[in-house]
Design a protein around this motif. Structure first.
Motif, PDB file in Angstrom:
ATOM      1  N   GLU A 296       0.842  -1.226   0.205  1.00 47.82           N
ATOM      2  CA  GLU A 296      -0.023   0.001   0.217  1.00 47.82           C
ATOM      3  C   GLU A 296       0.740   1.231  -0.026  1.00 47.82           C
ATOM      4  O   GLU A 296       0.431   2.178  -0.793  1.00 47.82           O
ATOM      5  CB  GLU A 296      -0.866  -0.055   1.272  1.00 47.82           C
ATOM      6  CG  GLU A 296      -2.245  -0.870   1.123  1.00 47.82           C
ATOM      7  CD  GLU A 296      -3.106  -0.923   2.422  1.00 47.82           C
ATOM      8  OE1 GLU A 296      -3.112   0.327   2.936  1.00 47.82           O
ATOM      9  OE2 GLU A 296      -3.957  -1.681   2.518  1.00 47.82           O
ATOM     10  N   THR A 297       1.829   1.104   0.716  1.00 50.29           N
ATOM     11  CA  THR A 297       2.876   2.281   0.780  1.00 50.29           C
ATOM     12  C   THR A 297       3.427   2.574  -0.633  1.00 50.29           C
ATOM     13  O   THR A 297       3.568   3.698  -1.271  1.00 50.29           O
ATOM     14  CB  THR A 297       4.098   2.408   1.798  1.00 50.29           C
ATOM     15  OG1 THR A 297       3.248   1.908   3.240  1.00 50.29           O
ATOM     16  CG2 THR A 297       4.792   3.218   1.842  1.00 50.29           C
ATOM     17  N   ALA A 298       4.060   1.292  -1.290  1.00 45.67           N
ATOM     18  CA  ALA A 298       4.504   1.701  -2.654  1.00 45.67           C
ATOM     19  C   ALA A 298       3.582   2.208  -3.626  1.00 45.67           C
ATOM     20  O   ALA A 298       3.689   2.926  -4.596  1.00 45.67           O
ATOM     21  CB  ALA A 298       4.896   0.214  -3.050  1.00 45.67           C
TER      22      ALA A 298
ATOM     23  N   SER B 223       0.925   4.098  -2.977  1.00 45.66           N
ATOM     24  CA  SER B 223       0.770   5.524  -2.632  1.00 45.66           C
ATOM     25  C   SER B 223       1.902   6.571  -3.020  1.00 45.66           C
ATOM     26  O   SER B 223       1.524   7.681  -3.359  1.00 45.66           O
ATOM     27  CB  SER B 223       0.492   5.730  -1.067  1.00 45.66           C
ATOM     28  OG  SER B 223       1.613   5.652  -0.321  1.00 45.66           O
ATOM     29  N   LEU B 224       3.114   6.011  -3.466  1.00 48.48           N
ATOM     30  CA  LEU B 224       4.269   6.893  -3.720  1.00 48.48           C
ATOM     31  C   LEU B 224       4.672   6.450  -5.218  1.00 48.48           C
ATOM     32  O   LEU B 224       5.510   7.064  -5.742  1.00 48.48           O
ATOM     33  CB  LEU B 224       5.316   6.290  -2.894  1.00 48.48           C
ATOM     34  CG  LEU B 224       5.158   6.731  -1.573  1.00 48.48           C
ATOM     35  CD1 LEU B 224       6.351   6.317  -0.685  1.00 48.48           C
ATOM     36  CD2 LEU B 224       4.940   8.317  -1.256  1.00 48.48           C
ATOM     37  N   CYS B 225       3.680   5.646  -5.959  1.00 49.66           N
ATOM     38  CA  CYS B 225       4.192   5.158  -7.437  1.00 49.66           C
ATOM     39  C   CYS B 225       4.216   6.076  -8.469  1.00 49.66           C
ATOM     40  O   CYS B 225       4.753   5.852  -9.392  1.00 49.66           O
ATOM     41  CB  CYS B 225       3.305   3.762  -7.781  1.00 49.66           C
ATOM     42  SG  CYS B 225       1.804   4.221  -8.198  1.00 49.66           S
TER      43      CYS B 225
ATOM     44  N   ALA C 237       5.642   8.771  -8.412  1.00 49.55           N
ATOM     45  CA  ALA C 237       7.421   9.139  -8.571  1.00 49.55           C
ATOM     46  C   ALA C 237       7.947   8.684  -9.559  1.00 49.55           C
ATOM     47  O   ALA C 237       8.953   8.992 -10.120  1.00 49.55           O
ATOM     48  CB  ALA C 237       8.009   8.833  -7.291  1.00 49.55           C
TER      49      ALA C 237
ATOM     50  N   TRP D  17      -0.019  12.158 -15.335  1.00 45.28           N
ATOM     51  CA  TRP D  17       1.032  11.554 -14.756  1.00 45.28           C
ATOM     52  C   TRP D  17       2.325  11.306 -15.841  1.00 45.28           C
ATOM     53  O   TRP D  17       3.606  11.716 -15.594  1.00 45.28           O
ATOM     54  CB  TRP D  17       0.575   9.981 -14.089  1.00 45.28           C
ATOM     55  CG  TRP D  17       1.525   9.315 -13.553  1.00 45.28           C
ATOM     56  CD1 TRP D  17       2.777   9.597 -13.234  1.00 45.28           C
ATOM     57  CD2 TRP D  17       1.536   7.743 -13.255  1.00 45.28           C
ATOM     58  NE1 TRP D  17       3.538   8.397 -12.571  1.00 45.28           N
ATOM     59  CE2 TRP D  17       2.653   7.405 -12.739  1.00 45.28           C
ATOM     60  CE3 TRP D  17       0.506   6.746 -13.705  1.00 45.28           C
ATOM     61  CZ2 TRP D  17       2.541   6.072 -12.357  1.00 45.28           C
ATOM     62  CZ3 TRP D  17       0.332   5.612 -13.228  1.00 45.28           C
ATOM     63  CH2 TRP D  17       1.473   5.190 -12.603  1.00 45.28           C
TER      64      TRP D  17
END
Length: 205
Positions: A108-110, A112-114, A116, A191
Motif C-alpha cells: 500500500e505504501t508503494a 501511494s508513492l508510485c 514518482a 502522470w
C-alpha cells in the motif's frame, strides 16, 4: 472498539493459545507452533519467545508449573496458562476476529508513492509482481490441496485466507495494469506528461 491490551505482540497470543493445550517449556512452545504451521502466519523467533513468555508471566497470564531436569541437561522451566491468561486469550482473540483494524502493508505504501516513477516503469514492475503472485497462488493452491488430504479445514483457515488474498491482489493488479496501459486510469495522462516534461499538471497541485 477493540480493548487496549497489556501486550500487543501476536506471538504472545499464540503462546497463550499453545499453553491452553497443555503446560510446556519455551522450546516446546516454539516446536509446537512450527509443527502446527503457525510460522506461516507469524514470525516465530526462539530468542524473542523467551521474552514473550517472561512478559506474559509478569502480567500474570502464565505461571511456572514445574522445573524439569534430565540428566546433565540444564533445567527447563515449564509454564502453564493461568485463569487470567485464559480470559485475556479469549478476549484478545475475540477482538481480532470481530473488530477490523487498519493495517499498513508495505505494498500500500508503494502504491501511494508510485507516481514518482514513470507509468511505463510502474507497468513493468507490476507485471513482474503479477508473475510472482501467480506463482505464489499456484504454489499455495497445491500446498492447500495436499494438506486438505490429512488435516481438517479448521486447521488450514489461515492458509486458505492467505491464498485468497494473493489471488485477490493478483486480480486487482491485473485490472490496474489494463487501465494504465489503455490510458483509462483517471490522471494517467497527467502522470505521463509530468515524467516526460517535468511540468506538474494543474490538477495534481
Amino acid at each position: 472498539m477493540a480493548k487496549r491490551r497489556k501486550l500487543g505482540n501476536p506471538l504472545a497470543l499464540a503462546v497463550m493459545v499453545t499453553l491452553g493445550q497443555q503446560p510446556m517449556h519455551p522450546y516446546e512452545i516454539a516446536q509446537t507452533l512450527r509443527r502446527q504451521g503457525k510460522d506461516a502466519s507469524m514470525k516465530i523467533n526462539y530468542g524473542s519467545l523467551y521474552t514473550v513468555v517472561q512478559n506474559l508471566e509478569k502480567h500474570g497470564f502464565v505461571e511456572v508449573t514445574e522445573v524439569e531436569r534430565q540428566g546433565n541437561r540444564p533445567e527447563r522451566t515449564v509454564y502453564g496458562l493461568t485463569e487470567a491468561g485464559r480470559e485475556e486469550m479469549t478476549g484478545w482473540l475475540s477482538d481480532l476476529l470481530a473488530v477490523p483494524v487498519k493495517e499498513f502493508p508495505i505494498f500500500e505504501t508503494a502504491l501511494s508513492l508510485c507516481g514518482a516513477l514513470h507509468p511505463d516503469e510502474v507497468v513493468r514492475l507490476l507485471k513482474e509482481r503479477l508473475q510472482n503472485l501467480d506463482v505464489q497462488a499456484a504454489s499455495g493452491r497445491a500446498a492447500l490441496e495436499k494438506l486438505c488430504e490429512s488435516l481438517p479445514r479448521l486447521f488450514l483457515l489461515e492458509l486458505e485466507y492467505q491464498l485468497h488474498m494473493v489471488e485477490a491482489q493478483a486480480d486487482w493488479v491485473r485490472g490496474l495494469l489494463e487501465e494504465i496501459e489503455k490510458g483509462s486510469l483517471p490522471g494517467v495522462e497527467g502522470w505521463r506528461h509530468f515524467h516526460e516534461t517535468g511540468e506538474l499538471p494543474p490538477e495534481f497541485t
